[in-house]
Scaffold this motif. Structure first.
Motif, short mmCIF file in Angstrom:
data_model
loop_
_atom_site.label_atom_id
_atom_site.label_comp_id
_atom_site.label_asym_id
_atom_site.label_seq_id
_atom_site.Cartn_x
_atom_site.Cartn_y
_atom_site.Cartn_z
N ALA A 13 3.38 -2.89 -11.95
CA ALA A 13 4.45 -3.18 -10.98
C ALA A 13 4.13 -4.36 -10.08
CB ALA A 13 4.69 -1.94 -10.12
N GLU A 14 2.89 -4.83 -10.06
CA GLU A 14 2.49 -5.84 -9.08
C GLU A 14 3.37 -7.09 -9.05
OE1 GLU A 14 0.33 -4.21 -10.96
OE2 GLU A 14 -1.11 -3.30 -9.62
N PRO A 15 3.71 -7.73 -10.20
CA PRO A 15 4.53 -8.96 -10.10
C PRO A 15 5.89 -8.73 -9.46
CG PRO A 15 3.55 -8.77 -12.29
CD PRO A 15 3.30 -7.47 -11.57
N VAL A 16 6.53 -7.61 -9.79
CA VAL A 16 7.83 -7.31 -9.20
C VAL A 16 7.67 -7.06 -7.71
CG1 VAL A 16 9.78 -5.72 -9.25
CG2 VAL A 16 8.66 -6.37 -11.37
N LEU A 17 6.66 -6.28 -7.36
CA LEU A 17 6.45 -5.95 -5.97
C LEU A 17 6.06 -7.19 -5.17
CD1 LEU A 17 6.53 -3.57 -4.06
CD2 LEU A 17 4.12 -3.15 -4.55
N ASP A 18 5.21 -8.05 -5.75
CA ASP A 18 4.83 -9.28 -5.05
C ASP A 18 6.05 -10.14 -4.75
OD1 ASP A 18 2.19 -8.55 -5.11
OD2 ASP A 18 1.66 -9.83 -6.81
N HIS A 19 6.95 -10.26 -5.72
CA HIS A 19 8.17 -11.05 -5.53
C HIS A 19 9.03 -10.46 -4.42
CE1 HIS A 19 11.55 -13.61 -6.44
NE2 HIS A 19 12.32 -12.55 -6.54
N LEU A 20 9.20 -9.13 -4.46
CA LEU A 20 10.01 -8.46 -3.44
C LEU A 20 9.39 -8.61 -2.06
CD1 LEU A 20 12.35 -6.54 -2.65
CD2 LEU A 20 10.81 -4.65 -3.14
N LEU A 42 14.19 -0.02 0.04
CA LEU A 42 14.14 -0.73 -1.23
C LEU A 42 12.74 -0.67 -1.84
CD1 LEU A 42 15.70 -2.45 -3.25
CD2 LEU A 42 15.10 -4.45 -1.89
N VAL A 43 11.71 -0.85 -1.00
CA VAL A 43 10.33 -0.78 -1.49
C VAL A 43 10.02 0.62 -2.01
CG1 VAL A 43 7.91 -0.85 -0.75
CG2 VAL A 43 9.48 -2.68 -0.06
N VAL A 44 10.43 1.66 -1.27
CA VAL A 44 10.17 3.04 -1.71
C VAL A 44 10.90 3.33 -3.01
CG1 VAL A 44 10.44 5.48 -1.12
CG2 VAL A 44 9.70 3.85 0.62
N ARG A 45 12.14 2.90 -3.09
CA ARG A 45 12.92 3.16 -4.32
C ARG A 45 12.38 2.37 -5.52
NH1 ARG A 45 16.87 6.57 -3.59
NH2 ARG A 45 17.68 6.92 -1.50
N LEU A 46 11.89 1.18 -5.28
CA LEU A 46 11.25 0.43 -6.35
C LEU A 46 10.02 1.18 -6.84
CD1 LEU A 46 10.99 -2.11 -8.12
CD2 LEU A 46 9.62 -3.11 -6.28
N ALA A 47 9.23 1.69 -5.91
CA ALA A 47 8.05 2.47 -6.30
C ALA A 47 8.46 3.69 -7.11
CB ALA A 47 7.27 2.88 -5.05
N LEU A 48 9.51 4.38 -6.67
CA LEU A 48 9.97 5.57 -7.40
C LEU A 48 10.47 5.23 -8.79
CD1 LEU A 48 11.76 7.67 -4.65
CD2 LEU A 48 9.58 8.12 -5.78
N SER A 49 11.01 4.04 -8.97
CA SER A 49 11.48 3.66 -10.30
C SER A 49 10.31 3.64 -11.28
CB SER A 49 12.19 2.31 -10.26
OG SER A 49 11.27 1.25 -10.11
N TYR A 50 9.12 3.32 -10.82
CA TYR A 50 7.95 3.31 -11.68
C TYR A 50 7.43 4.73 -11.94
CZ TYR A 50 7.64 -1.70 -11.91
OH TYR A 50 7.92 -3.01 -12.18
N ALA A 91 0.84 -1.21 0.00
CA ALA A 91 0.00 0.00 0.00
C ALA A 91 0.87 1.25 0.00
CB ALA A 91 -0.93 -0.02 1.21
N LEU A 92 1.98 1.20 0.74
CA LEU A 92 2.91 2.33 0.76
C LEU A 92 3.49 2.56 -0.63
CD1 LEU A 92 4.80 4.42 2.08
CD2 LEU A 92 6.31 2.53 2.68
N ALA A 93 3.91 1.49 -1.30
CA ALA A 93 4.46 1.61 -2.65
C ALA A 93 3.42 2.17 -3.61
CB ALA A 93 4.98 0.26 -3.14
N ASP A 94 2.19 1.68 -3.52
CA ASP A 94 1.12 2.14 -4.39
C ASP A 94 0.85 3.63 -4.17
OD1 ASP A 94 -1.02 1.63 -6.33
OD2 ASP A 94 -2.35 2.04 -4.63
N TRP A 95 0.78 4.04 -2.90
CA TRP A 95 0.54 5.46 -2.59
C TRP A 95 1.70 6.32 -3.11
CZ3 TRP A 95 -2.29 9.41 -1.95
CH2 TRP A 95 -1.80 10.57 -1.36
N THR A 96 2.91 5.85 -2.97
CA THR A 96 4.07 6.62 -3.43
C THR A 96 4.00 6.85 -4.93
OG1 THR A 96 5.42 5.77 -1.61
CG2 THR A 96 6.60 6.67 -3.51
N VAL A 97 3.69 5.79 -5.68
CA VAL A 97 3.58 5.93 -7.14
C VAL A 97 2.45 6.88 -7.50
CG1 VAL A 97 3.04 4.71 -9.29
CG2 VAL A 97 4.62 3.69 -7.63
N THR A 98 1.29 6.69 -6.88
CA THR A 98 0.13 7.53 -7.20
C THR A 98 0.39 8.99 -6.87
OG1 THR A 98 -1.37 5.68 -6.78
CG2 THR A 98 -2.32 7.89 -6.69
#
Length: 198
Positions: A173-180, A156-164, A82-89
């Protein structure tokens, strides 16, 4: 005048969404807020003060969303998702938030000041590359606790979100995020009954 201040910030935010900051005129912001130009100057001192207040408000709103994601009644992995999703949005829809997270400022945005105090935050969130990302990482690590996520995992989660945000992908991004995040679903050594090393 809290109501006038909020109306002025809303009007300034709407103006910034429509045109570069350098083209935003104080008289137009005051008129859109339904107050006199003098009231605007009394509240913010000038365009620079209005811009700083707008950056603070965007920071507050983003971090409030971070807190909402981290406070969900869900397992740690879902809260991080949810944090990653909010960051991207938030970064995709709010240019000031995107600039604060990535450090990519342009003259189309109000100029921040390094080390400006952010209301309702402990300490300050400096307007420098990485500072808001570190603040999000620290909030996530504190909210989830050391048994569920280290600061490094949270960053790492925040930076992954920012990469998107910086380089949008054609695939979601869901498959990558699910794996992480799968690593956060596994029981920790402490949770499995072993004592942590000292």
């Amino acid at each position: 005048m809290p109501a006038a201040r909020e109306s002025l910030l809303e009007a300034a935010g709407a103006a910034l969404a429509a045109r570069p900051w350098r083209a935003v005129r104080m008289v137009d912001v005051a008129a859109a807020a339904g107050v006199s130009r003098q009231t605007l100057y009394n509240e913010f001192g000038g365009k620079h003060g209005l811009g700083r207040a707008l950056v603070r408000r965007e920071t507050d709103r983003f971090l409030a969303g971070v807190d909402r994601a981290l406070d969900l009644p869900a397992p740690p992995a879902e809260r991080l998702a949810a944090l990653a999703d909010w960051t991207v949005t938030a970064a995709r829809t709010h240019p000031v938030v995107r600039a604060l997270l990535t450090g990519c400022w342009s003259d189309a945005l109000p100029a921040p000041e390094a080390g400006f105090p952010a209301p309702r935050l402990p300490g300050a969130v400096p307007a420098e590359p990485g500072a808001l990302t570190r603040a999000v990482r620290d909030r996530a690590a504190a909210a989830l606790g050391p048994l569920h996520a280290s600061p490094g995992h949270c960053e790492l989660v925040v930076r992954l979100a920012l990469s998107y945000v910086v380089a949008p992908a054609e695939e979601p991004a869901e498959p990558v995020l699910d794996h992480l995040l799968g690593a956060f679903s596994a029981p920790s050594p402490t949770a499995a009954g072993r004592s942590p090393r000292r």
